[in-house]
Design an enzyme around this catalytic site. Structure first.
Site, PDB file in Angstrom:
ATOM      1  CB  SER A 142      43.812   4.741  39.712  1.00 12.64           C
ATOM      2  OG  SER A 142      42.957   6.096  39.469  1.00 12.64           O
ATOM      3  CE1 TYR A 155      42.910   3.861  34.142  1.00 17.00           C
ATOM      4  CE2 TYR A 155      41.614   5.115  35.665  1.00 17.00           C
ATOM      5  CZ  TYR A 155      42.998   4.814  35.202  1.00 17.00           C
ATOM      6  OH  TYR A 155      44.059   5.551  35.902  1.00 17.00           O
TER       7      TYR A 155
END
Ligand code: NJP
Length: 249
Positions: A142, A155
């Site tokens: 990501s 995250y």
């Protein structure tokens, strides 16, 4: 004829979003595709929608937090198609929250899926790829694996970890015909934000990314990036790729 004709790709997180779009892309290009996720009915719907594509599509219900189920997924693929050319370790979840909220269960889920799920995939597929002396392991990291944002401590931590694990694996496999890639998407229009339970994060999202503030990518944009990395000549290893909307800062 596409280079993927008759090649086999396993995709985790194939029941929606990026995984679903990547499955459609590879089936279009003639690959054998094995769809993996927990929601079996969604996999069945996708398999049905792809039935007229040149590639063969099979499903295997899999929870990537189970080492045994991930091993069964890879064994199923080897038994069905004779090997695995590409593993797309894509399953992930993103219940963002501010640390002071203490949502420990959600932290644990992210570690289990986003890190341990990736490790289980590597563990299960690597011996097969070493035996056939070829293969490609791709993991969805990501932008959050490059930059940290408030509410994303855990995250981002998992996505940094996924990227570092892939980089380490790539270094160990240098000189072999097994390639490794981390894909880092920016904001993509998928179901990913549906696991967010922290109201303050939802409010922050609305303020920063709400209607008209940014045009997210479509999952197909990431599927094209995955396909690009796989299509490179054998001596070219695209280790990292970042794809984000051109109006995402
Ligand atoms: O999201 P979504 P994306 N075992 O929610 C599966 C990363 N990413 O396509 O099990 C097995 O549509 C779940 O399936 P199910 C993100 O971190 C995204 O955006 O049936 N599978 C579903 O198929 C993730 O790594 C953006 O519920 C499990 C899939 O994961 C990847 O892209 C930005 C599972 C999630 O699909 C795909 O997410 C970015 C489990 N235990 C990175 N738990 C973005 N969308 O903006 C979940 O930088 N899944």
């Amino acid at each position: 004829m596409s280079d993927m004709n008759g090649k086999t790709i396993v995709i985790t997180g194939a029941s929606s979003g990026i995984g679903e779009a990547t499955a459609a892309k590879f089936a279009d290009e003639g690959a054998n595709v094995v769809l993996a996720a927990r929601r079996k009915e969604r996999l069945e719907e996708l398999q049905h929608s792809l039935q007229d594509k040149p590639g063969k599509v099979e499903i295997k219900q899999t929870d990537v937090t189970s080492k045994d189920e991930v091993h069964e997924l890879i064994q199923f693929t080897v038994d069905t198609f004779g090997g695995v050319d590409v593993l797309f370790n894509n399953a992930g979840l993103m219940p963002l929250s501010f640390m002071e909220k203490g949502k420990v269960d959600e932290w644990e889920k992210m570690v289990d899926v986003n890190i341990k799920g990736v490790l289980y995939g590597i563990h299960a597929v690597l011996p097969h790829m070493q035996e056939q002396n070829s293969g490609h392991i791709i993991t969805t990291s990501s932008i959050a694996g490059h930059e940290i944002m408030p509410s994303g401590a855990v995250y981002c931590g998992t996505k940094f970890a996924a990227r570092v694990i892939m980089e380490g694996l790539g270094k160990e496999l240098a000189g072999t015909d097994i390639r490794t890639t981390s894909i880092s998407p920016g904001v993509v229009d998928t179901e990913l934000t549906e696991t967010i339970t922290d109201e303050d994060v939802l409010e922050m999202f609305e303020k920063n990314f709400g209607k008209g503030k940014m045009t997210p990518l479509d999952s197909k944009d990431i599927a094209e990036a995955v396909y690009y990395t796989v299509q490179q000549p054998k001596n070219v290893d695209v280790n990292e790729i970042i794809v984000r909307p051109n109006n995402q800062g």
